[in-house]
Design a protein around this motif. Structure first.
Motif, PDB file in Angstrom:
ATOM      1  N   GLY A  14      95.921  40.726  43.069  1.00  0.00           N
ATOM      2  CA  GLY A  14      97.148  39.955  42.937  1.00  0.00           C
ATOM      3  C   GLY A  14      97.444  39.438  41.542  1.00  0.00           C
ATOM      4  O   GLY A  14      98.498  38.848  41.308  1.00  0.00           O
ATOM      5  N   THR A  15      96.535  39.651  40.591  1.00  0.00           N
ATOM      6  CA  THR A  15      96.775  39.197  39.225  1.00  0.00           C
ATOM      7  C   THR A  15      97.813  40.098  38.555  1.00  0.00           C
ATOM      8  O   THR A  15      97.698  41.325  38.602  1.00  0.00           O
ATOM      9  N   ILE A  16      98.802  39.498  37.930  1.00  0.00           N
ATOM     10  CA  ILE A  16      99.898  40.251  37.323  1.00  0.00           C
ATOM     11  C   ILE A  16      99.401  41.023  36.097  1.00  0.00           C
ATOM     12  O   ILE A  16      98.746  40.473  35.224  1.00  0.00           O
ATOM     13  N   THR A  17      99.728  42.327  36.065  1.00  0.00           N
ATOM     14  CA  THR A  17      99.303  43.186  34.951  1.00  0.00           C
ATOM     15  C   THR A  17     100.488  43.721  34.156  1.00  0.00           C
ATOM     16  O   THR A  17     100.309  44.176  33.021  1.00  0.00           O
ATOM     17  N   THR A  18     101.677  43.715  34.735  1.00  0.00           N
ATOM     18  CA  THR A  18     102.893  44.152  34.040  1.00  0.00           C
ATOM     19  C   THR A  18     104.006  43.151  34.303  1.00  0.00           C
ATOM     20  O   THR A  18     104.192  42.717  35.449  1.00  0.00           O
ATOM     21  N   PHE A  19     104.726  42.790  33.241  1.00  0.00           N
ATOM     22  CA  PHE A  19     105.801  41.795  33.349  1.00  0.00           C
ATOM     23  C   PHE A  19     106.828  42.167  32.291  1.00  0.00           C
ATOM     24  O   PHE A  19     106.642  41.878  31.111  1.00  0.00           O
ATOM     25  N   ASN A  20     107.908  42.872  32.695  1.00  0.00           N
ATOM     26  CA  ASN A  20     108.809  43.429  31.691  1.00  0.00           C
ATOM     27  C   ASN A  20     109.720  42.372  31.064  1.00  0.00           C
ATOM     28  O   ASN A  20     109.781  41.222  31.504  1.00  0.00           O
ATOM     29  N   GLU A  21     110.446  42.775  30.021  1.00  0.00           N
ATOM     30  CA  GLU A  21     111.272  41.850  29.256  1.00  0.00           C
ATOM     31  C   GLU A  21     112.387  41.236  30.097  1.00  0.00           C
ATOM     32  O   GLU A  21     112.742  40.070  29.916  1.00  0.00           O
ATOM     33  N   PHE A  22     112.937  42.025  31.010  1.00  0.00           N
ATOM     34  CA  PHE A  22     114.012  41.503  31.862  1.00  0.00           C
ATOM     35  C   PHE A  22     113.491  40.345  32.712  1.00  0.00           C
ATOM     36  O   PHE A  22     114.150  39.309  32.860  1.00  0.00           O
ATOM     37  N   ALA A  23     112.285  40.523  33.276  1.00  0.00           N
ATOM     38  CA  ALA A  23     111.671  39.459  34.080  1.00  0.00           C
ATOM     39  C   ALA A  23     111.366  38.236  33.219  1.00  0.00           C
ATOM     40  O   ALA A  23     111.584  37.092  33.637  1.00  0.00           O
ATOM     41  N   ALA A  24     110.878  38.477  32.006  1.00  0.00           N
ATOM     42  CA  ALA A  24     110.557  37.369  31.099  1.00  0.00           C
ATOM     43  C   ALA A  24     111.809  36.553  30.780  1.00  0.00           C
ATOM     44  O   ALA A  24     111.776  35.319  30.762  1.00  0.00           O
ATOM     45  N   HIS A  25     112.916  37.247  30.512  1.00  0.00           N
ATOM     46  CA  HIS A  25     114.170  36.559  30.197  1.00  0.00           C
ATOM     47  C   HIS A  25     114.712  35.811  31.411  1.00  0.00           C
ATOM     48  O   HIS A  25     115.139  34.654  31.295  1.00  0.00           O
ATOM     49  N   LEU A  26     114.661  36.459  32.579  1.00  0.00           N
ATOM     50  CA  LEU A  26     115.237  35.860  33.788  1.00  0.00           C
ATOM     51  C   LEU A  26     114.437  34.641  34.248  1.00  0.00           C
ATOM     52  O   LEU A  26     115.012  33.609  34.618  1.00  0.00           O
ATOM     53  N   PHE A  27     113.115  34.750  34.199  1.00  0.00           N
ATOM     54  CA  PHE A  27     112.269  33.679  34.729  1.00  0.00           C
ATOM     55  C   PHE A  27     111.799  32.702  33.642  1.00  0.00           C
ATOM     56  O   PHE A  27     111.062  31.762  33.933  1.00  0.00           O
ATOM     57  N   GLU A  28     112.170  32.949  32.396  1.00  0.00           N
ATOM     58  CA  GLU A  28     111.903  32.034  31.284  1.00  0.00           C
ATOM     59  C   GLU A  28     110.414  31.894  30.959  1.00  0.00           C
ATOM     60  O   GLU A  28     109.965  30.857  30.466  1.00  0.00           O
ATOM     61  N   TRP A  29     109.653  32.943  31.253  1.00  0.00           N
ATOM     62  CA  TRP A  29     108.226  32.964  30.922  1.00  0.00           C
ATOM     63  C   TRP A  29     107.975  34.047  29.877  1.00  0.00           C
ATOM     64  O   TRP A  29     108.592  35.104  29.904  1.00  0.00           O
ATOM     65  N   GLN A  30     107.021  33.816  28.980  1.00  0.00           N
ATOM     66  CA  GLN A  30     106.569  34.851  28.057  1.00  0.00           C
ATOM     67  C   GLN A  30     105.536  35.726  28.767  1.00  0.00           C
ATOM     68  O   GLN A  30     104.764  35.245  29.600  1.00  0.00           O
ATOM     69  N   GLY A  31     105.532  37.013  28.421  1.00  0.00           N
ATOM     70  CA  GLY A  31     104.559  37.921  29.032  1.00  0.00           C
ATOM     71  C   GLY A  31     103.131  37.450  28.850  1.00  0.00           C
ATOM     72  O   GLY A  31     102.300  37.563  29.757  1.00  0.00           O
ATOM     73  N   SER A  32     102.830  36.903  27.661  1.00  0.00           N
ATOM     74  CA  SER A  32     101.469  36.441  27.369  1.00  0.00           C
ATOM     75  C   SER A  32     101.051  35.262  28.245  1.00  0.00           C
ATOM     76  O   SER A  32      99.856  35.006  28.436  1.00  0.00           O
ATOM     77  N   GLU A  33     102.030  34.541  28.798  1.00  0.00           N
ATOM     78  CA  GLU A  33     101.730  33.408  29.681  1.00  0.00           C
ATOM     79  C   GLU A  33     101.465  33.868  31.111  1.00  0.00           C
ATOM     80  O   GLU A  33     100.894  33.124  31.910  1.00  0.00           O
ATOM     81  N   ILE A  34     101.894  35.099  31.417  1.00  0.00           N
ATOM     82  CA  ILE A  34     101.848  35.589  32.795  1.00  0.00           C
ATOM     83  C   ILE A  34     100.774  36.657  32.996  1.00  0.00           C
ATOM     84  O   ILE A  34      99.958  36.569  33.921  1.00  0.00           O
ATOM     85  N   ILE A  35     100.793  37.687  32.126  1.00  0.00           N
ATOM     86  CA  ILE A  35      99.904  38.841  32.301  1.00  0.00           C
ATOM     87  C   ILE A  35      98.441  38.415  32.219  1.00  0.00           C
ATOM     88  O   ILE A  35      98.034  37.709  31.299  1.00  0.00           O
ATOM     89  N   LYS A  36      97.689  38.825  33.213  1.00  0.00           N
ATOM     90  CA  LYS A  36      96.257  38.507  33.345  1.00  0.00           C
ATOM     91  C   LYS A  36      95.994  37.029  33.593  1.00  0.00           C
ATOM     92  O   LYS A  36      94.843  36.595  33.598  1.00  0.00           O
ATOM     93  N   GLN A  37      97.055  36.243  33.798  1.00  0.00           N
ATOM     94  CA  GLN A  37      96.901  34.801  33.950  1.00  0.00           C
ATOM     95  C   GLN A  37      97.347  34.299  35.324  1.00  0.00           C
ATOM     96  O   GLN A  37      96.775  33.336  35.841  1.00  0.00           O
ATOM     97  N   ARG A  38      98.366  34.950  35.910  1.00  0.00           N
ATOM     98  CA  ARG A  38      98.987  34.367  37.098  1.00  0.00           C
ATOM     99  C   ARG A  38      99.235  35.414  38.179  1.00  0.00           C
ATOM    100  O   ARG A  38      99.124  36.617  37.951  1.00  0.00           O
ATOM    101  N   THR A  39      99.621  34.897  39.379  1.00  0.00           N
ATOM    102  CA  THR A  39      99.990  35.746  40.511  1.00  0.00           C
ATOM    103  C   THR A  39     101.456  35.498  40.847  1.00  0.00           C
ATOM    104  O   THR A  39     102.142  34.700  40.195  1.00  0.00           O
TER     105      THR A  39
END
Length: 321
Positions: free
Chosen positions: A192-217
């Motif tokens: 369940g750990t997030i491994t891919t988080f594209n730019e569209f998702a980053a912009h829409l959800f206001e998170w940076q990829g580095s804050e999400i990838i390998k860090q969150r579910t």
């Protein structure tokens, strides 16, 4: 060199030397016998070592204290394109090119100056200027004259580097495609750990990829109420009881593609309506490698639909009055 038995019955190697002398006007012969067992063993070991080095697929250089090549094995000609005579007297790194990492060169010189071992990878050039990659190992050697020389061992890793470059290019292309997509694309591993988080998702959800990838579910975006609503939906449509979290979502996704509309929360706790499609990612063996989620933001269209419905109800109320 001869073999003979000592008084204990053990066989030993000896060197016998005959010297003719004139003693008291008579010709005499002095016979000198020297045990040479250890020398014979060393000679044999040296011959075996030389054969092993020649059989090696790695390029091997021995240098003097000034790092000038004084010996090299025969494979070096095939590997470098230079004749052995052309290599002798050269510094092993004379084949460095514009693509050779200057930091690695500096580390090599530091290791040599401090008589320390070095292991690293760097790009060199063959005699025809064709670049190739080697894994280089450098060790100190004690030369016959008591001075310190160096042993250079080069293992060609060009094939591995070519595969790495191909994969790197492929990953860059995939990343470009992911980031240009006008929908969210999120993938996770089997846990369940997030491994891919594209730019569209980053912009829409206001998170940076580095804050999400390998860090969150997915729990970062989907709250308990939405999981509960999804679980009730699956119970109604599939008669299947699942957990009210991302594990429940995975359980269903392992069996079929999942399509569901739910509310995602942004970093600032704003709600976004996502039309979500989820499916399992499979390895070539058929085992599950992870999960992929693709989603379209329908917040605005849902808002317009709700506004249109309210307007229609208002018009109906007005007509009755």
């Amino acid at each position: 060199m001869f073999k003979c038995q000592n008084r204990l019955g053990d066989y030993i190697d000896v060197i016998i030397t005959l010297n003719q002398i004139n003693f008291e006007e008579q010709n005499s012969i002095i016979i000198t016998v020297i045990e040479a067992t250890e020398q014979h063993i060393n000679d044999t070991s040296n011959k075996l070592l030389a054969q092993i080095i020649e059989f090696s697929h790695d390029t091997i250089f021995i240098t003097d204290e000034n790092t000038k090549i004084i010996w090299t094995n025969s494979i070096s000609s095939k590997a470098t394109g230079y004749n052995q005579s052309e290599l002798l007297g050269q510094h092993p790194l004379f084949r460095a090119n514009d693509g050779t990492d200057t930091l690695e060169i500096k580390q090599i010189h530091n290791a040599i100056n401090n008589k320390k071992e070095y292991v690293g990878e760097l790009q060199l050039s063959k005699s025809n200027n064709q670049p190739y990659w080697v894994k280089l190992q450098i060790k100190t050697l004690e030369l016959d004259n008591g001075r310190t020389g160096f042993l250079f061992i080069e293992h060609d890793i060009s094939s591995r580097k070519n595969v790495e470059n191909t994969l790197r290019t492929k990953n860059h292309l995939q990343r470009t495609i992911l980031d240009s997509a006008q929908q969210i694309i999120i993938s996770t591993d089997v846990d369940g750990t997030i491994t891919t988080f594209n730019e569209f998702a980053a912009h829409l959800f206001e998170w940076q990829g580095s804050e999400i990838i390998k860090q969150r579910t997915l729990d970062t975006f989907i709250n308990e109420a939405e999981y509960q609503r999804f679980a009730e939906h699956i119970q109604t449509t599939n008669s299947l009881d699942i957990e009210e979290n991302f594990l429940g979502l995975h359980k269903v996704t392992r069996q079929q593609k999942v399509e569901f509309t739910c509310e995602f929360k942004t970093k600032t706790q704003q709600l976004v309506t996502i039309e979500l499609t989820a499916n399992a990612l499979l390895k070539s063996s058929g085992d599950i490698d992870g999960y992929r989620y693709r989603g379209r933001d329908i917040t605005e269209s849902r808002s317009l639909e709700a506004q249109s419905k309210r307007n229609l109800e208002t018009l109906k109320g007005t007509s009755k009055s």
